[in-house]
Design a protein around this motif. Structure first.
Motif, PDB file in Angstrom:
ATOM      1  N   PRO A  90       0.794  -1.231   0.000  1.00 11.11           N
ATOM      2  CA  PRO A  90       0.000   0.000   0.000  1.00 11.11           C
ATOM      3  C   PRO A  90       0.828   1.284   0.000  1.00 11.11           C
ATOM      4  N   ASP A  91       1.992   1.270   0.690  1.00 17.33           N
ATOM      5  CA  ASP A  91       2.788   2.501   0.735  1.00 17.33           C
ATOM      6  C   ASP A  91       3.501   2.785  -0.588  1.00 17.33           C
ATOM      7  N   LYS A  92       3.419   1.857  -1.534  1.00 13.51           N
ATOM      8  CA  LYS A  92       4.026   2.072  -2.849  1.00 13.51           C
ATOM      9  C   LYS A  92       2.976   2.268  -3.943  1.00 13.51           C
ATOM     10  N   PHE A  93       1.715   2.280  -3.521  1.00 11.17           N
ATOM     11  CA  PHE A  93       0.654   2.397  -4.517  1.00 11.17           C
ATOM     12  C   PHE A  93       0.746   3.694  -5.305  1.00 11.17           C
ATOM     13  N   GLU A  94       0.930   4.808  -4.623  1.00  8.11           N
ATOM     14  CA  GLU A  94       0.958   6.103  -5.311  1.00  8.11           C
ATOM     15  C   GLU A  94       2.031   6.141  -6.387  1.00  8.11           C
ATOM     16  N   LYS A  95       3.176   5.542  -6.107  1.00  9.89           N
ATOM     17  CA  LYS A  95       4.251   5.529  -7.102  1.00  9.89           C
ATOM     18  C   LYS A  95       3.843   4.713  -8.329  1.00  9.89           C
ATOM     19  N   THR A  96       3.260   3.541  -8.106  1.00 10.67           N
ATOM     20  CA  THR A  96       2.863   2.708  -9.245  1.00 10.67           C
ATOM     21  C   THR A  96       1.740   3.385 -10.040  1.00 10.67           C
ATOM     22  N   TRP A  97       0.833   4.052  -9.340  1.00 10.28           N
ATOM     23  CA  TRP A  97      -0.236   4.781 -10.036  1.00 10.28           C
ATOM     24  C   TRP A  97       0.348   5.911 -10.887  1.00 10.28           C
ATOM     25  N   ASN A  98       1.251   6.672 -10.304  1.00 14.07           N
ATOM     26  CA  ASN A  98       1.853   7.787 -11.041  1.00 14.07           C
ATOM     27  C   ASN A  98       2.666   7.294 -12.239  1.00 14.07           C
ATOM     28  N   ASP A  99       3.327   6.162 -12.075  1.00 10.49           N
ATOM     29  CA  ASP A  99       4.064   5.584 -13.205  1.00 10.49           C
ATOM     30  C   ASP A  99       3.101   5.214 -14.330  1.00 10.49           C
ATOM     31  N   TYR A 100       1.981   4.618 -13.962  1.00  8.63           N
ATOM     32  CA  TYR A 100       0.960   4.232 -14.953  1.00  8.63           C
ATOM     33  C   TYR A 100       0.403   5.465 -15.655  1.00  8.63           C
ATOM     34  N   VAL A 101       0.059   6.488 -14.878  1.00 16.64           N
ATOM     35  CA  VAL A 101      -0.493   7.716 -15.465  1.00 16.64           C
ATOM     36  C   VAL A 101       0.518   8.372 -16.395  1.00 16.64           C
ATOM     37  N   GLY A 102       1.780   8.363 -15.986  1.00 16.48           N
ATOM     38  CA  GLY A 102       2.825   8.952 -16.820  1.00 16.48           C
ATOM     39  C   GLY A 102       2.918   8.277 -18.180  1.00 16.48           C
ATOM     40  N   GLN A 103       2.825   6.941 -18.185  1.00 17.52           N
ATOM     41  CA  GLN A 103       2.890   6.208 -19.462  1.00 17.52           C
ATOM     42  C   GLN A 103       1.608   6.387 -20.273  1.00 17.52           C
ATOM     43  N   ALA A 104       0.464   6.364 -19.586  1.00 19.61           N
ATOM     44  CA  ALA A 104      -0.817   6.512 -20.283  1.00 19.61           C
ATOM     45  C   ALA A 104      -0.964   7.898 -20.892  1.00 19.61           C
ATOM     46  N   SER A 105      -0.419   8.896 -20.236  1.00 20.19           N
ATOM     47  CA  SER A 105      -0.540  10.276 -20.709  1.00 20.19           C
ATOM     48  C   SER A 105       0.220  10.524 -22.002  1.00 20.19           C
ATOM     49  N   LYS A 106       1.126   9.623 -22.339  1.00 18.93           N
ATOM     50  CA  LYS A 106       1.853   9.754 -23.599  1.00 18.93           C
ATOM     51  C   LYS A 106       0.986   9.354 -24.794  1.00 18.93           C
ATOM     52  N   LEU A 107      -0.106   8.670 -24.509  1.00 15.79           N
ATOM     53  CA  LEU A 107      -1.035   8.268 -25.566  1.00 15.79           C
ATOM     54  C   LEU A 107      -2.025   9.409 -25.832  1.00 15.79           C
ATOM     55  N   ASP A 108      -2.606   9.408 -27.011  1.00 17.63           N
ATOM     56  CA  ASP A 108      -3.481  10.521 -27.415  1.00 17.63           C
ATOM     57  C   ASP A 108      -4.897  10.326 -26.867  1.00 17.63           C
ATOM     58  N   ILE A 109      -5.055  10.539 -25.573  1.00 11.84           N
ATOM     59  CA  ILE A 109      -6.354  10.373 -24.933  1.00 11.84           C
ATOM     60  C   ILE A 109      -7.354  11.390 -25.473  1.00 11.84           C
ATOM     61  N   LYS A 110      -6.937  12.630 -25.616  1.00 14.23           N
ATOM     62  CA  LYS A 110      -7.833  13.691 -26.086  1.00 14.23           C
ATOM     63  C   LYS A 110      -8.342  13.403 -27.498  1.00 14.23           C
ATOM     64  N   GLY A 111      -7.445  12.941 -28.359  1.00 12.59           N
ATOM     65  CA  GLY A 111      -7.854  12.615 -29.721  1.00 12.59           C
ATOM     66  C   GLY A 111      -8.861  11.486 -29.753  1.00 12.59           C
ATOM     67  N   TYR A 112      -8.645  10.486 -28.893  1.00 11.27           N
ATOM     68  CA  TYR A 112      -9.559   9.356 -28.793  1.00 11.27           C
ATOM     69  C   TYR A 112     -10.925   9.822 -28.305  1.00 11.27           C
ATOM     70  N   GLU A 113     -10.937  10.675 -27.292  1.00 10.98           N
ATOM     71  CA  GLU A 113     -12.202  11.186 -26.746  1.00 10.98           C
ATOM     72  C   GLU A 113     -12.966  11.988 -27.794  1.00 10.98           C
ATOM     73  N   ALA A 114     -12.242  12.799 -28.579  1.00  8.66           N
ATOM     74  CA  ALA A 114     -12.889  13.603 -29.625  1.00  8.66           C
ATOM     75  C   ALA A 114     -13.516  12.704 -30.690  1.00  8.66           C
ATOM     76  N   PHE A 115     -12.812  11.634 -31.047  1.00  8.23           N
ATOM     77  CA  PHE A 115     -13.320  10.678 -32.038  1.00  8.23           C
ATOM     78  C   PHE A 115     -14.616  10.041 -31.551  1.00  8.23           C
ATOM     79  N   VAL A 116     -14.619   9.555 -30.316  1.00  5.89           N
ATOM     80  CA  VAL A 116     -15.811   8.891 -29.780  1.00  5.89           C
ATOM     81  C   VAL A 116     -16.958   9.884 -29.637  1.00  5.89           C
ATOM     82  N   THR A 117     -16.663  11.087 -29.147  1.00  2.00           N
ATOM     83  CA  THR A 117     -17.706  12.097 -28.964  1.00  2.00           C
ATOM     84  C   THR A 117     -18.427  12.393 -30.274  1.00  2.00           C
TER      85      THR A 117
END
Length: 561
Positions: free
Chosen positions: A521-548
């Protein structure tokens, strides 16, 4: 114990029959089937076609079952069905690379890959010449079935003919063992914290079942089932299954919940917490589907999240065993009190799942004739209800029902499979699950009020009475109307930015979720932030615009995109 009155169940049917006229996506319930001779098969010479189904299961010839044998008698056609072993992506890749295909494919989630490879033939001319029943059933949906070139390449599995509500939960939910609720005095459980608190207390009192450790909460993530662990995040926030998307009912704006803190982070963090206390089944990331179903059947698992169609074999095995306390009941769990749950599907049309004829097919005409014959109403009854006098009866008012003996047979997984009911329940041209037959009976036996009532055990009635419900779906909120639903059926195509986004995000989640959930549990925040950092490199906004864009088009009645 009072039994549910027939009047109550009949009222349910009346209400649902009247409700069918309000859905703008449903075909009229009053459509008349052509006469038996209108779609007569032109050639009855025996033939066997190959059929690959991208679902795990037992290989079978359709004529090895009474239902398939009857259909072969009518048409001369048998299908040799091969089921998926291993990874679906690997199998589809091998097929396409080898450029050799069976006559028919049910491609599941690999449909875009096969479409882009030009594996399937257009069905339009075949339907026009040989498909009067196909036109009757699918005609109102043709515009939703056409691809960008204006042609139809597959027949979906959701062509509803009217709409009838389901008394039982057949979609996603948090399931809990009935014995847990019984011992705890049937508490009203609404939130995720309450759900896990009850599971934890019971597990502490009963650390073992039949000499093996009790499992608090288990999940199926194998191969294409990884959505089972990602989807609860949006369900808990009061959204239906739009495929990892939070779509605003008013604005129709689509937002990915992949890195959303209010949904995904909160959900994954909770799994991390219960893992630390020993409630989470670590084998959720390593076991295959058969192993998972065996665990549910063993009685060791206290709770799980899944879609009911994923666990049918376990459900049937538990029913056959007759130990009601080891069976499960679905609960509409949300993050916080006051959140309106949306687990029940609204009326919908899924246009990116279906059955197709490949360019290798030796006789597409015979195949389309078989499918057209299958869509005669009497054969839709055969495929779902079975054979009159063996698996169902008809009363003097024309209403279908099943005797106690027949219900017991249907609950036996071996009989259900051997008779052909399991094979023909889905994966073929068919009416949608919520359809009403022209005589007023439900297409799906499980939605027939008389069958639902007879299927209820004393344990079912105890649960329903404890939660002040007549049927199990009464425990859930009614679905809000979503004219675009489901957004996960939007066709992205292979190699498009949207398909690549989904692929990369899915691959990342398969790697990151075990790390985030199983870490201290004390390492959860680090693993979450690592995941978000990698996911943020993907074009989330473009995907959302396409679906919308597509959601707004569908909501306005345009399904051509």
């Amino acid at each position: 114990m009072k039994k549910l009155k027939l009047l109550t169940v009949s009222t349910l049917l009346t209400l649902t029959l009247s409700a069918c006229s309000s859905s703008n996506t449903e075909a009229p319930a009053t459509s008349k089937a052509p006469s038996s001779t209108a779609a007569a098969v032109e050639d009855n010479k025996p033939v066997t076609f190959s059929f690959f189904n991208f679902e795990a299961g037992k290989n079978i010839n359709t004529n090895e079952t009474p239902i398939g044998k009857e259909l072969e008698k009518q048409t001369g056609v048998n299908f040799k069905i091969e089921k998926l072993v291993g990874e679906s992506k690997t199998k589809s890749g091998v097929m396409i690379a080898g450029n050799e295909f069976p006559d028919v494919i049910q491609p599941g989630g690999e449909i875009d890959k096969f479409m882009d490879a030009g594996v399937f033939i257009p069905l339009d001319d075949l339907i026009e010449k040989h498909g009067p029943n196909i036109k009757r059933v699918y005609g109102p949906y043709f515009n939703k079935m056409k691809q960008k070139d204006g042609k139809i390449y597959h027949l979906p599995f959701s062509a509803n003919q009217g709409f009838i509500a389901n008394p039982n939960v057949d979609q996603g939910a948090f399931w809990i063992q009935r014995g847990v609720l019984k011992e705890m005095g049937y508490p009203k459980i609404t939130t995720l914290d309450e759900y896990f608190d009850v599971v934890k207390k019971y597990k502490e009192k009963h650390p073992q079942v039949d000499g093996k450790d009790t499992i608090g909460f288990s999940m199926l993530t194998h191969d294409t089932n990884f959505f089972t662990i990602t989807n609860p995040a949006f369900h808990l926030a009061g959204y239906p299954n739009d495929g990892g998307l939070l779509i605003d009912l008013k604005t129709k704006e689509a937002k990915s919940n992949a890195i959303d803190e209010a949904t995904t982070k909160r959900w994954v963090k909770k799994l991390n917490e219960i893992n630390a206390t020993g409630l989470f089944d670590k084998e959720s990331f390593t076991m295959n589907k058969d192993q998972y179903l065996a665990k549910l059947t063993s009685g060791r698992v206290l709770g799980y999240f899944a879609y009911d169609w994923q666990v049918g074999d376990a459900r049937n095995n538990l029913s056959k065993a007759g130990v009601d306390d080891k069976r499960y009941v679905a609960l509409p769990i949300v993050f916080d009190k006051g959140v309106k749950d949306q687990y029940l599907d609204p009326p919908s049309f899924v246009n990116n799942r279906g059955i197709s004829i490949t360019k290798s097919a030796k006789d597409p005409v015979r195949i389309i004739q078989y499918w057209d014959n299958l869509l005669k109403e009497e054969n839709q009854i055969l495929s779902q209800w079975g054979i009159k006098g063996q698996t169902y009866e008809v009363d003097d008012k024309g209403k279908f029902f099943r005797t106690d003996e027949q219900i017991a047979k249907i609950k036996d997984p071996k009989f259900y499979e051997d008779f052909g009911l399991k094979e023909h329940a889905y994966n073929w041209p068919r009416y949608g699950n919520f359809s009403i037959l022209k005589d007023g009976n439900a297409f799906d036996p499980n939605k027939q009020p008389s069958v639902a009532e007879k299927n209820f055990t004393e344990g079912d009635r105890t649960i329903l009475k404890a939660y002040n419900a007549k049927v199990f779906t009464d425990m859930f909120s009614q679905p809000d109307d979503r004219p675009w639903y489901p957004a996960w059926s939007i066709n992205k195509g292979q190699g498009t930015p949207e398909q690549i986004f989904e692929q990369k995000m899915g691959d990342l989640q398969k790697k990151a979720y075990p790390e985030m959930i199983l870490t201290a549990p004390d390492k959860f925040e680090k693993t979450w932030n690592d995941y978000v950092g990698q996911a943020s490199k993907l074009d989330i906004k473009g995907y959302e615009a396409f679906v919308t864009k597509i959601v707004k088009a569908r909501a306005s009645g345009d399904w051509s995109k």
